[in-house]
Design a protein around this motif. Structure first.
Motif, PDB file in Angstrom:
ATOM      1  N   TYR A 270      36.509  15.663 120.723  1.00 47.09           N
ATOM      2  CA  TYR A 270      36.604  16.449 119.497  1.00 47.09           C
ATOM      3  C   TYR A 270      35.640  15.922 118.437  1.00 47.09           C
ATOM      4  N   ILE A 271      35.581  14.612 118.275  1.00 48.62           N
ATOM      5  CA  ILE A 271      34.700  14.016 117.278  1.00 48.62           C
ATOM      6  C   ILE A 271      33.241  14.317 117.593  1.00 48.62           C
ATOM      7  N   ASN A 272      32.864  14.188 118.865  1.00 48.97           N
ATOM      8  CA  ASN A 272      31.478  14.451 119.265  1.00 48.97           C
ATOM      9  C   ASN A 272      31.075  15.900 119.035  1.00 48.97           C
ATOM     10  N   ASN A 273      32.031  16.815 119.061  1.00 47.90           N
ATOM     11  CA  ASN A 273      31.731  18.235 118.867  1.00 47.90           C
ATOM     12  C   ASN A 273      31.682  18.645 117.403  1.00 47.90           C
ATOM     13  N   MET A 274      31.964  17.720 116.503  1.00 48.44           N
ATOM     14  CA  MET A 274      31.948  18.047 115.075  1.00 48.44           C
ATOM     15  C   MET A 274      30.507  18.115 114.563  1.00 48.44           C
ATOM     16  N   ASP A 275      30.283  19.068 113.661  1.00 48.78           N
ATOM     17  CA  ASP A 275      28.992  19.197 113.000  1.00 48.78           C
ATOM     18  C   ASP A 275      29.217  19.865 111.650  1.00 48.78           C
TER      19      ASP A 275
ATOM     20  N   ASN B 118      31.400  22.866 112.027  1.00 48.89           N
ATOM     21  CA  ASN B 118      32.727  22.545 112.552  1.00 48.89           C
ATOM     22  C   ASN B 118      33.083  21.154 112.027  1.00 48.89           C
ATOM     23  N   SER B 119      33.412  21.082 110.720  1.00 44.54           N
ATOM     24  CA  SER B 119      33.522  19.780 110.069  1.00 44.54           C
ATOM     25  C   SER B 119      34.959  19.312 109.817  1.00 44.54           C
ATOM     26  N   VAL B 120      35.947  20.132 110.151  1.00 41.62           N
ATOM     27  CA  VAL B 120      37.344  19.750 109.944  1.00 41.62           C
ATOM     28  C   VAL B 120      38.120  20.029 111.228  1.00 41.62           C
ATOM     29  N   ILE B 121      38.894  19.044 111.643  1.00 42.07           N
ATOM     30  CA  ILE B 121      39.751  19.239 112.806  1.00 42.07           C
ATOM     31  C   ILE B 121      41.129  18.665 112.494  1.00 42.07           C
ATOM     32  N   GLN B 122      42.138  19.412 112.869  1.00 45.01           N
ATOM     33  CA  GLN B 122      43.510  18.941 112.728  1.00 45.01           C
ATOM     34  C   GLN B 122      44.054  18.731 114.137  1.00 45.01           C
TER      35      GLN B 122
ATOM     36  N   LEU C  86      40.904  15.315 110.328  1.00 44.68           N
ATOM     37  CA  LEU C  86      39.657  14.563 110.351  1.00 44.68           C
ATOM     38  C   LEU C  86      38.579  15.427 109.712  1.00 44.68           C
ATOM     39  N   VAL C  87      37.880  14.873 108.721  1.00 38.88           N
ATOM     40  CA  VAL C  87      36.856  15.617 107.992  1.00 38.88           C
ATOM     41  C   VAL C  87      35.518  14.912 108.162  1.00 38.88           C
ATOM     42  N   LEU C  88      34.546  15.649 108.635  1.00 40.49           N
ATOM     43  CA  LEU C  88      33.186  15.131 108.751  1.00 40.49           C
ATOM     44  C   LEU C  88      32.487  15.399 107.430  1.00 40.49           C
ATOM     45  N   GLN C  89      32.092  14.347 106.743  1.00 38.04           N
ATOM     46  CA  GLN C  89      31.429  14.509 105.455  1.00 38.04           C
ATOM     47  C   GLN C  89      29.926  14.376 105.642  1.00 38.04           C
ATOM     48  N   GLU C  90      29.200  15.037 104.751  1.00 38.02           N
ATOM     49  CA  GLU C  90      27.754  14.951 104.829  1.00 38.02           C
ATOM     50  C   GLU C  90      27.303  13.523 104.628  1.00 38.02           C
ATOM     51  N   GLU C  91      26.266  13.188 105.317  1.00 39.09           N
ATOM     52  CA  GLU C  91      25.705  11.855 105.169  1.00 39.09           C
ATOM     53  C   GLU C  91      25.025  11.761 103.813  1.00 39.09           C
TER      54      GLU C  91
END
Length: 88
Positions: free
Chosen positions: A13-18, A21-25, A36-41
């Protein structure tokens, strides 16, 4: 909500985040629900942050020292420490 049954599945799931697709519950049985929230670098360097806040430099040094003394764990080590028991 996704039910995560292994650390490998969580990593998938983490590897598929971009950025699209930046939020996964997800839930881990026996642990609870997570978001889990992927924030911009941030392009700003840590050095610039340290110049703004001198206490930050001290915190980084203390953190590095604690890690050297075995008082820390990497994300990889955390994932490795999870067992099947954590997911049942």
């Amino acid at each position: 909500m996704n039910k995560v049954m292994s650390s490998d599945e969580l990593m998938k799931y983490i590897n598929n985040m971009d950025s699209e697709n930046s939020v996964i519950q997800f839930s881990i049985p026996g642990k609870g629900r997570f978001t889990l929230v992927l924030q911009e670098e941030d392009n700003q360097s840590i050095e610039a942050d340290i110049k703004k806040n001198p206490q930050l430099e001290m915190m980084f040094k203390e953190s590095a020292e604690q890690y050297k003394n075995g008082h820390g764990v990497t994300t990889s080590d955390l994932l490795k420490s999870l067992s099947v028991k954590n997911f049942s």
